[in-house]
Design a protein around this motif. Structure first.
Motif, short mmCIF file in Angstrom:
data_model
loop_
_atom_site.label_atom_id
_atom_site.label_comp_id
_atom_site.label_asym_id
_atom_site.label_seq_id
_atom_site.Cartn_x
_atom_site.Cartn_y
_atom_site.Cartn_z
N SER A 181 0.77 -1.21 0.10
CA SER A 181 0.01 0.03 -0.09
C SER A 181 0.88 1.12 0.06
O SER A 181 0.43 2.38 0.34
CB SER A 181 -0.95 0.10 1.28
N THR A 182 1.97 1.10 -0.24
CA THR A 182 2.91 2.27 -0.45
C THR A 182 2.24 3.33 -1.15
O THR A 182 2.68 4.86 -0.81
CB THR A 182 4.32 2.04 -0.78
N ASP A 222 -2.60 9.79 6.31
CA ASP A 222 -2.65 8.39 6.76
C ASP A 222 -0.95 8.08 6.86
O ASP A 222 -0.21 8.88 6.56
CB ASP A 222 -2.73 7.52 5.29
N THR A 223 -0.81 7.10 7.78
CA THR A 223 0.42 6.79 8.09
C THR A 223 1.21 6.34 6.64
O THR A 223 0.34 5.73 5.81
CB THR A 223 0.73 5.58 9.05
N PRO A 224 2.42 6.09 6.46
CA PRO A 224 2.98 5.54 5.13
C PRO A 224 2.55 4.17 4.99
O PRO A 224 2.38 3.35 6.11
CB PRO A 224 4.54 5.54 5.53
N GLY A 225 2.49 3.73 3.61
CA GLY A 225 1.97 2.33 3.43
C GLY A 225 3.00 1.60 3.67
O GLY A 225 4.22 1.93 3.67
N GLY A 226 2.80 0.19 3.11
CA GLY A 226 3.77 -0.76 2.95
C GLY A 226 3.31 -2.01 2.58
O GLY A 226 2.14 -2.15 2.15
N ASP A 247 -14.58 -13.52 2.01
CA ASP A 247 -14.04 -13.01 3.31
C ASP A 247 -12.47 -12.73 3.04
O ASP A 247 -11.86 -13.25 2.16
CB ASP A 247 -14.15 -13.98 4.33
N PHE A 248 -12.06 -11.76 3.66
CA PHE A 248 -10.38 -11.41 3.70
C PHE A 248 -10.04 -10.75 4.79
O PHE A 248 -10.74 -10.22 5.63
CB PHE A 248 -10.17 -10.48 2.32
N GLY A 249 -8.69 -10.90 5.05
CA GLY A 249 -8.04 -10.13 6.24
C GLY A 249 -6.84 -9.61 5.90
O GLY A 249 -6.05 -10.21 5.22
N VAL A 250 -6.58 -8.32 6.25
CA VAL A 250 -5.48 -7.40 5.88
C VAL A 250 -4.67 -7.38 7.29
O VAL A 250 -5.18 -7.09 8.24
CB VAL A 250 -5.72 -6.33 5.24
N HIS A 251 -3.46 -7.87 7.30
CA HIS A 251 -2.64 -7.90 8.39
C HIS A 251 -1.76 -6.56 8.64
O HIS A 251 -1.89 -5.72 7.70
CB HIS A 251 -1.74 -9.13 8.75
N ASP A 252 -1.02 -6.35 9.67
CA ASP A 252 -0.29 -5.20 10.14
C ASP A 252 0.94 -5.13 9.05
O ASP A 252 1.28 -6.17 8.54
CB ASP A 252 0.30 -5.38 11.37
N LEU A 253 1.30 -3.90 9.07
CA LEU A 253 2.32 -3.21 8.16
C LEU A 253 3.57 -4.52 8.44
O LEU A 253 3.87 -4.63 9.57
CB LEU A 253 2.83 -2.04 8.38
N GLY A 254 4.23 -4.82 7.50
CA GLY A 254 5.46 -5.40 7.49
C GLY A 254 5.16 -7.07 7.94
O GLY A 254 6.29 -7.71 8.21
N THR A 255 4.13 -7.40 7.51
CA THR A 255 3.89 -8.86 8.13
C THR A 255 4.25 -9.97 6.64
O THR A 255 3.82 -11.14 6.70
CB THR A 255 2.29 -9.12 8.17
N CYS A 256 4.93 -9.34 5.67
CA CYS A 256 5.11 -9.98 4.57
C CYS A 256 6.40 -9.29 3.83
O CYS A 256 6.52 -8.25 4.04
CB CYS A 256 4.23 -10.50 3.60
#
Length: 137
Positions: A89-90, A104-108, A128-137
């Motif tokens: 999402s950068t 917004d905070t910077p994406g990633g 259904d979907f789940g979006v995890h925290d920044l830096g999780t991949c």
């Protein structure tokens, strides 16, 4: 890649494409959102856009996606496909609609897991979907 997995990935990418278009104006009532999403996924998309609309936010840019199929159930006649992605999402951030300032905070990069189900009409939609925290991949 077989037709089922191809159709599931197309639906997944389509859901995000539709969300990007609706997010540019925070159009939580966009009928396009239901073309590739249903159930919890559709509810989450519309709720997020409604919240952004209420808060005077719009989303500019678009995410970079790199989805892959992590499971197919059942193998012989797929009805449910799990898609795993590392979305970036950068260049896809929220801005204030009134003055265009970044809100917004910077994406990633974030891990995204999605369930894509075969519908009664033979189409595939993200349920259904789940979006995890920044830096999780």
């Amino acid at each position: 890649m077989d037709k089922a997995t191809q159709d599931a990935l197309t639906a997944y990418r389509g859901m995000w494409r539709d969300f990007v278009v609706a997010g540019a104006t925070s159009d939580w009532q966009s009928t396009k959102l239901g073309q590739n999403a249903t159930g919890v996924a559709l509810t989450n998309l519309t709720r997020g856009l409604h919240t952004d609309n209420t808060n005077g936010l719009v989303t500019k840019g678009e995410p970079k996606l790199n989805p892959s199929v992590s499971s197919v159930e059942p193998q012989d006649n797929p009805k449910k496909i799990i898609v795993t992605d590392c979305g970036d999402s950068t260049n896809w951030l929220k801005y204030r609609a009134d003055n265009g300032q970044l809100a917004d905070t910077p994406g990633g990069r974030r891990l995204i897991n999605a369930i894509v189900d075969k519908q009664a009409d033979e189409s595939w939609k993200v349920s259904d979907f789940g979006v995890h925290d920044l830096g999780t991949c």
